[in-house]
Design a protein around this motif. Sequence first.
Motif, PDB file in Angstrom:
ATOM      1  N   UNK A   1       0.810  -1.427  -0.059  1.00  0.00           N
ATOM      2  CA  UNK A   1      -0.076  -0.132  -0.089  1.00  0.00           C
ATOM      3  C   UNK A   1       0.883   1.173  -0.059  1.00  0.00           C
ATOM      4  N   UNK A   2       1.970   1.346   0.659  1.00  0.00           N
ATOM      5  CA  UNK A   2       2.826   2.484   0.936  1.00  0.00           C
ATOM      6  C   UNK A   2       3.323   2.855  -0.688  1.00  0.00           C
ATOM      7  N   UNK A   3       3.683   1.700  -1.520  1.00  0.00           N
ATOM      8  CA  UNK A   3       4.042   2.339  -2.630  1.00  0.00           C
ATOM      9  C   UNK A   3       3.053   2.988  -3.611  1.00  0.00           C
ATOM     10  N   UNK A   4       1.899   2.536  -3.485  1.00  0.00           N
ATOM     11  CA  UNK A   4       0.851   3.538  -4.170  1.00  0.00           C
ATOM     12  C   UNK A   4       0.797   4.897  -3.518  1.00  0.00           C
ATOM     13  N   UNK A   5       0.710   5.164  -2.313  1.00  0.00           N
ATOM     14  CA  UNK A   5       0.996   6.307  -1.815  1.00  0.00           C
ATOM     15  C   UNK A   5       2.195   7.073  -2.125  1.00  0.00           C
ATOM     16  N   UNK A   6       3.343   6.456  -2.229  1.00  0.00           N
ATOM     17  CA  UNK A   6       4.586   7.062  -2.719  1.00  0.00           C
ATOM     18  C   UNK A   6       4.663   7.634  -4.149  1.00  0.00           C
ATOM     19  N   UNK A   7       4.069   6.796  -4.734  1.00  0.00           N
ATOM     20  CA  UNK A   7       4.081   7.032  -6.488  1.00  0.00           C
ATOM     21  C   UNK A   7       2.828   7.885  -6.614  1.00  0.00           C
TER      22      UNK A   7
END
Length: 281
Positions: free
Chosen positions: A243-249
């Motif tokens: 999930x954190x990757x979606x946020x970071x991207x």
Amino acid sequence: MLEGQVIPEGQLEAHSPFELRVNPGQALAESDVRRALATGDMGFLHSFTTGSTVDGPGVRVVAWTSGCMWRCRYCHNPDTWTMSNGIPISIEKATEELRKYRYGLKVMAGGFTLSGGEPLMQHRFAAKLFAAAHGMGIHTALDTNGYYGERLTDADLETIDLVLLDLKTWDPERHKQLTGVDNAATLAFARRLAARRRPIWVRYVLVPSLTDDLEDVAKTAAFAASLGTVERVDVLPFHQMGRFKWHKLGLEYTLEDAQPPAVDVVEQVCGLFRSVGLEAH
């Protein structure tokens, strides 16, 4: 230029397949990228990990390619969608890296798995790397959604000992809603693998309210059983580790509040695969 590209020691190896990596290959000219994809002399890897016991039989080295044509709503590695998020590496360098592990992999009854992203977006690099691994006596596995399966020749398939095939859902419209495309090409590749008697492990990601419709699962199970070469089904419970990757991207994440499936639902789904004679975990 791509030729002679040096990969800094330790940069390619990841502690986890969930590491976020962005734009290590962005400085490459588009012409270089196109030439690399056409020849297979160069590939683009997000990372590689060692010691995996969940990506095929035994203990394995796993290389994670960059680039994917699907946009799965529950993808835990959306940073692998883009080719420029991969580290450019020559086929010689990749083969040299794999050679370091060949004896240990044999002792541990393991092998090499090429995953992603979608490896067949780099099908010539994948084919060359599998051939090199086979030449060293290393067991090979391809983890794929099968969409570009027609890009592999019959000779290419002979260097792939096992295909980990992602079956997302049976209904083509639901599949399109989940991934952005229908599943016709995936099913065609599965049938081709079966016709050539190539071993398959099916991977089925179980996401509450998305892929837990038991009637749809039963149809997927019936299809898998009909192939005759499916050795195992792995039912993979949804998780939020990416999930954190979606946020970071800066990507819209539609499963923000989704929870892992209940244990009894996982067992129900496994039971449907077992009911048609398949080994399911």
